[in-house]
Design an enzyme around this catalytic site. Structure first.
Site, PDB file in Angstrom:
ATOM      1  N   ILE A  45       3.319 -50.673   6.948  1.00  0.00           N
ATOM      2  CA  ILE A  45       2.405 -50.444   8.074  1.00  0.00           C
ATOM      3  C   ILE A  45       1.148 -51.280   7.914  1.00  0.00           C
ATOM      4  O   ILE A  45       0.682 -51.929   8.837  1.00  0.00           O
ATOM      5  CB  ILE A  45       2.038 -48.949   8.195  1.00  0.00           C
ATOM      6  CG1 ILE A  45       3.274 -48.118   8.539  1.00  0.00           C
ATOM      7  CG2 ILE A  45       0.954 -48.748   9.244  1.00  0.00           C
ATOM      8  CD1 ILE A  45       3.002 -46.628   8.628  1.00  0.00           C
ATOM      9  N   GLY A  46       0.569 -51.265   6.727  1.00  0.00           N
ATOM     10  CA  GLY A  46      -0.657 -52.025   6.476  1.00  0.00           C
ATOM     11  C   GLY A  46      -1.036 -51.949   5.018  1.00  0.00           C
ATOM     12  O   GLY A  46      -0.469 -51.185   4.229  1.00  0.00           O
ATOM     13  N   GLY A  48      -4.588 -52.705   2.101  1.00  0.00           N
ATOM     14  CA  GLY A  48      -6.003 -52.983   1.902  1.00  0.00           C
ATOM     15  C   GLY A  48      -6.354 -52.859   0.435  1.00  0.00           C
ATOM     16  O   GLY A  48      -5.480 -52.842  -0.440  1.00  0.00           O
ATOM     17  N   GLY A  49      -7.663 -52.781   0.162  1.00  0.00           N
ATOM     18  CA  GLY A  49      -8.106 -52.730  -1.222  1.00  0.00           C
ATOM     19  C   GLY A  49      -7.777 -51.430  -1.919  1.00  0.00           C
ATOM     20  O   GLY A  49      -7.778 -51.368  -3.146  1.00  0.00           O
ATOM     21  N   MET A  50      -7.502 -50.368  -1.150  1.00  0.00           N
ATOM     22  CA  MET A  50      -7.251 -49.063  -1.759  1.00  0.00           C
ATOM     23  C   MET A  50      -5.803 -48.623  -1.606  1.00  0.00           C
ATOM     24  O   MET A  50      -5.515 -47.435  -1.539  1.00  0.00           O
ATOM     25  CB  MET A  50      -8.173 -48.021  -1.138  1.00  0.00           C
ATOM     26  CG  MET A  50      -9.533 -47.945  -1.814  1.00  0.00           C
ATOM     27  SD  MET A  50      -9.424 -47.599  -3.573  1.00  0.00           S
ATOM     28  CE  MET A  50      -8.686 -45.992  -3.538  1.00  0.00           C
ATOM     29  N   VAL A  53       0.158 -48.954   2.780  1.00  0.00           N
ATOM     30  CA  VAL A  53       0.661 -47.850   3.596  1.00  0.00           C
ATOM     31  C   VAL A  53       2.028 -48.234   4.156  1.00  0.00           C
ATOM     32  O   VAL A  53       2.192 -49.307   4.747  1.00  0.00           O
ATOM     33  CB  VAL A  53      -0.307 -47.514   4.748  1.00  0.00           C
ATOM     34  CG1 VAL A  53       0.219 -46.318   5.551  1.00  0.00           C
ATOM     35  CG2 VAL A  53      -1.695 -47.206   4.207  1.00  0.00           C
ATOM     36  N   LYS A  69       0.769 -43.593   1.692  1.00  0.00           N
ATOM     37  CA  LYS A  69      -0.214 -44.496   1.093  1.00  0.00           C
ATOM     38  C   LYS A  69       0.023 -44.543  -0.405  1.00  0.00           C
ATOM     39  O   LYS A  69      -0.009 -43.507  -1.077  1.00  0.00           O
ATOM     40  CB  LYS A  69      -1.636 -44.035   1.401  1.00  0.00           C
ATOM     41  CG  LYS A  69      -2.701 -45.044   1.007  1.00  0.00           C
ATOM     42  CD  LYS A  69      -4.050 -44.705   1.625  1.00  0.00           C
ATOM     43  CE  LYS A  69      -5.071 -45.794   1.344  1.00  0.00           C
ATOM     44  NZ  LYS A  69      -6.368 -45.511   2.002  1.00  0.00           N
ATOM     45  N   ASP A 185     -17.039 -45.245   6.825  1.00  0.00           N
ATOM     46  CA  ASP A 185     -16.290 -46.431   7.255  1.00  0.00           C
ATOM     47  C   ASP A 185     -15.648 -46.182   8.622  1.00  0.00           C
ATOM     48  O   ASP A 185     -14.479 -46.505   8.837  1.00  0.00           O
ATOM     49  CB  ASP A 185     -15.229 -46.792   6.218  1.00  0.00           C
ATOM     50  CG  ASP A 185     -14.735 -48.231   6.372  1.00  0.00           C
ATOM     51  OD1 ASP A 185     -15.455 -49.041   7.001  1.00  0.00           O
ATOM     52  OD2 ASP A 185     -13.645 -48.554   5.864  1.00  0.00           O
TER      53      ASP A 185
END
Length: 393
Positions: A45-46, A48-50, A53, A69, A185
């Site tokens: 799905i996506g 990032g830095g954390m 997903v 995640k 955020d």
């Protein structure tokens, strides 16, 4: 090896690793098995830095779709693990219809992960991109993008649709703040729109306790600069309160309404320079991608985005209440209300009743005029006509 003889630098090194991972350009997703615990991985799905997903299916729940995640242990520092678990625990204890729910937390030998509600729809950022890339009616584009399952309220008016989403997210933020937390955020990519037109707040990776405790990088600014308030851009996370999230939501609504970001800077320093150079740009301008923003909605967004903290809404609940007033065509608190303004709002809100009343009044006046003419004028006209007939005879 780096820490040999330098144990006191462990936290700073973890911070640097997390920072490098957060700003890395298009990092390749780590290798993930086809199944983690009870969850079968379907697609990406996506990322990032954390963490990354994935769309997954929970096998014991009849194949329920979830957003999984994942943070691989091989890439996890002690600080990133703490932040990751804090995010999972934070969202799990929040209960609100406009907050993405956490179903499960998984700790295995190779992965940290948590399963969240899968939002079948699109992010507000995708909505903005789709509307900005077309000259068609924005509401038609939104309906096609989300494949409306049922007509959503205000789905025929784009500014009202954005305001309704903003009110839902503001209500969710109020619950977050009532739990003693700051999101830090809020931005269009973290606002998810379901196919039924309901907005949900997600991604609590930078969550912070209201008292100042944070599990995040302590090297300065953290967040997304273009949506962050000035006090957050300066890196003073100990000074943040709920009005920081109010500002970020206001900036997100600005982007959704005008189809352009409120500021052009790419870094926190550049955006801060633009903010300090003057007030937030106007929504109702020829340069806007969507210039037909109602005056009251512009005033609400500008108050939420006030550079001076003391001039903003004092809470997300107050912002939500003003957005609901706008949607109900009632006077908004962001505008100094005059008698004429209140009267205009009342007339607009009760347009049908006022129209019927005016028609009834006109009919009553016409009937009264006819009766008066019959009682007072008709006898005089008759007498005058009789006298003229006698003279002629």
């Amino acid at each position: 090896l780096i820490l040999q003889g330098r144990a006191h630098l462990a936290e700073q090194i973890d911070n640097l690793i997390d920072l490098a991972r957060a700003v890395a350009i298009d990092p390749a997703p780590p290798q993930v098995p086809a199944c983690i615990d009870d969850y079968a991985i379907r697609s990406l799905i996506g990322r990032g830095g954390m963490g990354v997903v994935y769309l997954a299916r929970q096998q014991r729940a009849g194949g329920r779709p979830v957003a999984l995640k994942v943070l691989p242990r091989a890439l996890a520092t002690a600080l990133s693990r703490e932040r990751f678990e804090l995010e999972a625990m934070t969202v799990a204890k929040l209960s609100h219809p406009n907050i993405v729910r956490v179903h499960d937390v998984i700790r295995s030998q190779e992965f940290f992960a948590f399963a969240m509600e899968f939002v079948d729809g699109a992010s507000l950022q995708r909505v903005i991109d789709a509307v900005a890339s077309s000259h068609r009616n924005p509401c038609d584009i939104v309906r096609e993008l989300l494949s409306w399952r049922a007509p959503a309220r205000h789905s025929d008016n784009y500014p009202c649709l954005v305001a309704a989403w903003g009110a839902q997210v503001a209500d969710a933020l109020h619950t977050v703040h009532a739990s003693g937390l700051l999101h830090r955020d809020v931005k269009p990519s973290n606002i998810l729109i379901r196919r039924d037109g309901v907005a949900l707040l997600g991604d609590f990776g930078l969550v912070q306790e209201t008292g100042g405790r944070t599990i995040t990088m302590t090297l300065g600014f953290a967040g997304t600069a273009v949506y962050a308030p000035p006090e957050q851009l300066r890196g003073g996370f100990h000074d943040l309160d709920v009005r920081a999230d109010v500002y970020a939501l206001g900036a997100s609504l600005f982007h959704a309404l005008t189809l352009r970001r409120p500021f052009h800077g790419a870094t926190a320093v550049q955006v801060l320079h633009e903010v300090e150079a003057g007030a937030p740009p106007r929504l109702r301008s020829r340069a806007s991608g969507y210039p037909d923003v109602p005056v009251d909605l512009e005033l609400i967004v500008r108050k939420a985005m006030a550079p001076d903290v003391s001039h903003r809404y004092v809470s997300a609940a107050e912002l939500a209440a003003d957005l609901h007033r706008f949607l109900d065509q009632r006077p908004v608190q962001a505008r100094p209300a005059s008698i004429g303004y209140h009267l205009a709002k009342h007339l607009r809100r009760n347009r049908r009743t006022v129209t019927v009343s005016m028609l009834a009044g006109m009919l009553a006046l016409g009937a009264a005029s006819a009766v008066s003419a019959r009682i007072f004028l008709f006898p005089r006209w008759s007498e005058q006509a009789l006298q003229r007939a006698r003279v002629l005879s």
